[in-house]
Design a protein around this motif. Structure first.
Motif, short mmCIF file in Angstrom:
data_model
loop_
_atom_site.label_atom_id
_atom_site.label_comp_id
_atom_site.label_asym_id
_atom_site.label_seq_id
_atom_site.Cartn_x
_atom_site.Cartn_y
_atom_site.Cartn_z
N THR A 53 49.79 43.12 -35.55
CA THR A 53 50.69 42.52 -34.58
C THR A 53 51.79 41.76 -35.30
O THR A 53 51.51 40.79 -36.01
CB THR A 53 49.93 41.55 -33.66
OG1 THR A 53 48.96 42.28 -32.90
CG2 THR A 53 50.88 40.84 -32.70
N ILE A 81 59.01 43.62 -30.16
CA ILE A 81 58.53 42.61 -31.10
C ILE A 81 59.15 41.26 -30.77
O ILE A 81 58.48 40.21 -30.84
CB ILE A 81 58.86 43.04 -32.55
CG1 ILE A 81 58.02 44.26 -32.94
CG2 ILE A 81 58.62 41.89 -33.54
CD1 ILE A 81 58.49 44.94 -34.22
N ASN A 138 55.77 40.94 -27.55
CA ASN A 138 54.81 40.56 -28.60
C ASN A 138 54.74 39.04 -28.74
O ASN A 138 53.65 38.46 -28.84
CB ASN A 138 55.20 41.18 -29.95
CG ASN A 138 54.77 42.63 -30.07
OD1 ASN A 138 54.47 43.29 -29.08
ND2 ASN A 138 54.77 43.15 -31.28
#
Length: 459
Positions: A351, A390, A394
């Motif tokens: 991640t 991202i 995320n």
């Protein structure tokens, strides 16, 4: 409670920056990038009611409620507000000192499309906690702030605004104190010991809070064992492979780690084993390519320098010119290698979240640097849609706010950015921010930037 929040409040000192503040708003004929990585959807309508996304779908089949303010978004893109997780509300002003710039920086973050952020370490005690609360009350313009406590750091760094831990009892006491004062995250720094990190992580987790770290004395694997949730600066600070690394000792303030990384293959068995270990321990990694770009010869001047005090801008321009002349810089090799490590970590299943770290030798301006962070992710090999995910979903998921924000979905907060372009094709279009909506209220980026132009560094 935040989960029940409706349209964001707007106080008198914030009103001049607001363009849209209405109960029901329909943004029609837009291109929608939802932040999940899915392909853009053309000619869509997003209806915002009381601060949340009430409906969204093709314009031809999505009803606009009676009485709604309707705004035609033809040719424009709607994407989630950025969720950036290594930000600061201070800036280097010389002699190891950092100025508290909560006022100007919070405006610049929002103007750049950042609707949620985590501060990555605190040099100013209560300032960040107080400005986060003021923004939530509508008294100041800015993003939602996950406010990190002052650094958890051992002896040796020498900052005159950081109190060094003496032992694990100090680590426990500081986490307890700052959590009680309202800090919502913690950050370990370069001279913390393994035991202090373990105790700090345990105490944070007991309160439902997370801890990240810019490490040097502790390796990434040791930090994962200690319970850390996130590792800052990608793999530039990774010291697991530094020769003769001694336990609990920081060598070279991270320079040795960067040099070590530059010699490694991210696809080697040893590195891949470390990736798997971090993934198994559910440790995220924060990309901060923007700060390392400022250390790398041949890179362009950062955007937004004109908002700084003239002497701060001139000081950074001199530093940038000196960097350009450094033909022996380790970053000539390490910068590209750091990008490759981040790409390989994600390919392995890790991640990745993203932030900018506007500290170092200066030059990184909030908002502008957050947009640059997405451009650098694309340069690293991610697609524009991957980079946007991202920088949005995320980050929100890491912060525990993925059910509220980070993507454009019915029921989520209306945290979104209007882009005059198509960043799914050209990631640089993220710089073309027309309006920023935080919890349903639309802000004028140009007005916020103009309000601090030439003054950032004062307040």
């Amino acid at each position: 409670m935040e989960a029940e929040a409706q349209r964001a409040p707007v106080g008198p000192s914030t009103r001049s920056f607001v363009r849209f503040d209405t109960a029901v708003l329909a943004l029609t004929n837009a291109r929608v990038i939802d932040g999940t990585g899915a392909a853009p959807r053309e000619n869509h309508t997003v209806v915002i009611r009381d601060g949340r996304i009430a409906s969204m779908g093709p314009t031809a089949s999505t009803a606009v409620p009676a009485g709604a303010l309707t705004v035609d978004m033809a040719g424009k893109t709607l994407m989630p507000g950025l969720v950036m997780v290594h930000e600061h509300l201070y800036y280097p002003v010389g002699a190891g000192t950092y100025a508290n710039l909560t006022e100007s920086f919070s405006r610049l973050y929002l103007a750049g499309g950042v609707t949620s952020m985590r501060t990555g370490g605190n040099m100013n005690g209560f300032a960040e906690l107080l400005v986060a609360k003021a923004i939530a009350r509508g008294e100041k313009p800015g993003p939602f702030i996950d406010a990190t406590a002052p650094y958890l750091e051992g002896p040796g760094m020498g900052f005159n605004q950081v109190v060094a831990l003496r032992d694990t009892s100090d680590a426990k006491a500081l986490v307890s104190y700052w959590a009680a004062q309202g800090a919502t995250s913690f950050k370990a720094y370069m001279n913390i010991s393994r035991d202090e990190l373990r105790v700090a992580a345990r105490e944070a987790h007991a309160r439902g809070l997370k801890i990240t770290g810019h490490l040097c004395s502790v390796t990434y694997r040791e930090a994962a064992d200690a319970g850390i949730d996130d590792l800052e600066h990608g793999f530039f600070a990774m010291n697991d492979f530094v020769p003769n690394k001694k336990p609990d000792i920081c060598v070279g303030r991270g320079g040795a780690a960067t040099a070590s990384m530059a010699q490694l293959d991210p696809n080697s068995a040893d590195v891949q084993a470390l990736f798997r270990y971090l993934i198994e321990k559910k440790v995220a990694v924060t990309s901060t390519l923007t700060i390392f770009e400022t250390f790398t010869p041949g890179r362009p001047l950062p955007a937004g320098l004109d908002v700084l005090l003239p002497q701060l801008r001139e000081e950074y321009e001199r530093r940038h010119a000196a960097t350009a002349r450094n033909t022996q810089s380790p970053y000539l090799k390490a910068f590209a290698k750091g990008m490759a490590f981040e790409r390989a970590f994600v390919k392995a299943g890790g991640t990745l979240i993203v932030g900018t770290d506007p500290t170092g030798g200066g030059g990184l301006v909030p908002g502008f640097s957050n947009q640059r962070a997405l451009e650098l992710l694309v340069e690293a090999g991610f697609s524009p849609l991957e980079a946007i995910r991202i920088g949005t979903l995320n980050g929100a998921t890491y912060l525990g706010r993925g059910a509220l924000t980070g993507s454009l979905e019915v029921g989520k907060l209306a945290d979104l950015v209007v882009i005059n372009g198509n960043p799914a094709v050209t990631i640089g279009d993220v710089r073309k921010v027309e309006w920023v909506f935080r919890q349903g209220v639309g802000y004028d980026p140009a007005a916020m930037i103009q309000s601090v132009r030439g003054k950032a560094g004062l307040w």
